[in-house]
Design an enzyme around this catalytic site. Structure first.
Site, short mmCIF file in Angstrom:
data_model
loop_
_atom_site.label_atom_id
_atom_site.label_comp_id
_atom_site.label_asym_id
_atom_site.label_seq_id
_atom_site.Cartn_x
_atom_site.Cartn_y
_atom_site.Cartn_z
N ASP A 152 57.30 -49.85 59.95
CA ASP A 152 57.95 -50.99 60.63
C ASP A 152 59.02 -51.68 59.78
O ASP A 152 59.74 -52.35 60.34
CB ASP A 152 56.86 -51.75 61.25
CG ASP A 152 55.81 -51.24 61.79
OD1 ASP A 152 56.19 -50.06 62.46
OD2 ASP A 152 54.73 -51.22 61.97
N HIS A 179 50.54 -52.04 64.75
CA HIS A 179 51.44 -50.93 64.19
C HIS A 179 51.65 -49.98 65.60
O HIS A 179 51.97 -48.57 65.46
CB HIS A 179 50.78 -50.00 63.28
CG HIS A 179 51.71 -48.68 62.62
ND1 HIS A 179 53.06 -49.07 62.05
CD2 HIS A 179 51.53 -47.67 62.74
CE1 HIS A 179 53.60 -47.86 61.63
NE2 HIS A 179 52.58 -46.96 62.16
#
Length: 317
Positions: A152, A179
């Site tokens: 990310d 996530h």
């Protein structure tokens, strides 16, 4: 040129050489991840295994086993010092693959003192599942269980650099939460580009970057190469910290006190790593009004994801 790339990719310090195990070495992430770990000078032994159960149909498992052992042979030819060995899922293969491992990626049991780096999605649920399994066995150590959310941050830095015309390596974008989807919260207000927090398109791209890859592959695959790079980066940071390097900080999804008062047992934020795993969990810090809204949206989904993982694990135990 190869040597220069290798030195830039990883720290050259090899004060603490380590055994690293990859479970799922024949997969789309496992193969490039194994290669990247072979290039890491801190890895002295690389243990590769494809975790298919022998209870599965033979015609399904056998090709995967051959591929896994073939990956070990292939990667072993790369001219770095570490040794590589592939392990069968049969008999004592799992125990042998994990014995003495300091870092395990896509983990299972047998080595509760290792740092466990969970890549398998959905990370928001698989990390709590792993925690519950280890609790049931009486070997849970929250300081050594990590959900790999590095991708990310990697994506955020890359996407920002495309907009600002900068080098992504110079971008320091904090990403917190979980996530998947709206649980991924980029905090652009804490970067050198606070104006980007109002860029809804950019925020959405960071949150759903995985969908972009799936679409580009026409549904035939997901993010494997970029995830392998992110996993290798996280493993390298854990090894650097284990060898005594100070100030190693990575974002990761861990058993966290930050929002436990709201019933959220796990949360991704910047974590300072050390020889024993999690050294310090850093606070989220100041956020702007837009990011407060993103965090509120994150909390609802994340709490549900964690609860699903815990319920699944307890149902199996």
């Amino acid at each position: 040129m190869f040597g220069m790339i290798q030195r830039r990719a990883f720290s050259s310090s090899a004060r603490n050489l380590s055994k690293v195990a990859v479970l799922g070495a024949a997969g789309g992430i496992g193969q490039p991840l194994s290669l990247l770990l072979k290039l890491n000078p801190k890895v002295t032994e690389l243990s590769l295994r494809y975790p298919w159960s022998s209870r599965l149909v033979h015609q399904h498992t056998q090709p995967r086993l051959i591929i896994s052992l073939g990956v070990a042979a292939d990667v072993s030819h790369v001219n770095t010092k570490s040794t590589v060995k592939g392990y069968s899922p049969e008999g004592t293969g799992l125990a042998e693959a994990l014995k003495g491992a300091e870092v395990v990626l896509i983990p299972a049991g047998h080595c509760p003192n290792a740092n466990l780096l969970i890549i398998s999605n959905p990370v928001n649920s698989t990390v709590p599942i792993c925690a519950e399994v280890f609790k049931a066995k009486g070997v849970y150590n929250p300081k050594r269980l990590f959900g790999v959310t590095t991708l990310d941050v990697v994506r955020a830095s890359r996407f920002v650099s495309e907009i600002k015309g900068t080098n992504p390596k110079d971008e320091n974008i904090t990403v917190v939460g979980g996530h998947s989807g709206v649980t991924i919260v980029p905090l652009f207000s804490q970067s050198s580009h606070p104006d980007l927090s109002a860029n809804a398109g950019l925020v959405n791209r960071v949150q759903f970057g995985g969908d972009e890859v799936v679409k580009a592959k026409d549904g035939a695959g997901s993010a494997t190469l970029s995830m392998a790079m992110a996993g290798a980066r996280m493993a390298d940071s854990v090894l650097r910290a284990a060898s005594g390097e100070k100030g190693v900080i990575e974002p990761t999804f861990v058993d966290s006190p930050l929002y436990k008062d709201q019933g959220i047992e796990f949360f991704s934020s910047k974590v300072e790593l050390g020889p024993n795993g999690v050294e310090k969990i850093l606070p989220v810090g100041e956020v702007d009004a837009t990011e407060k809204g993103l965090l509120e949206a994150c909390f609802g989904d994340l709490k549900s994801n964690i609860a699903k993982g815990v319920a699944f694990a307890n149902q199996k135990n």
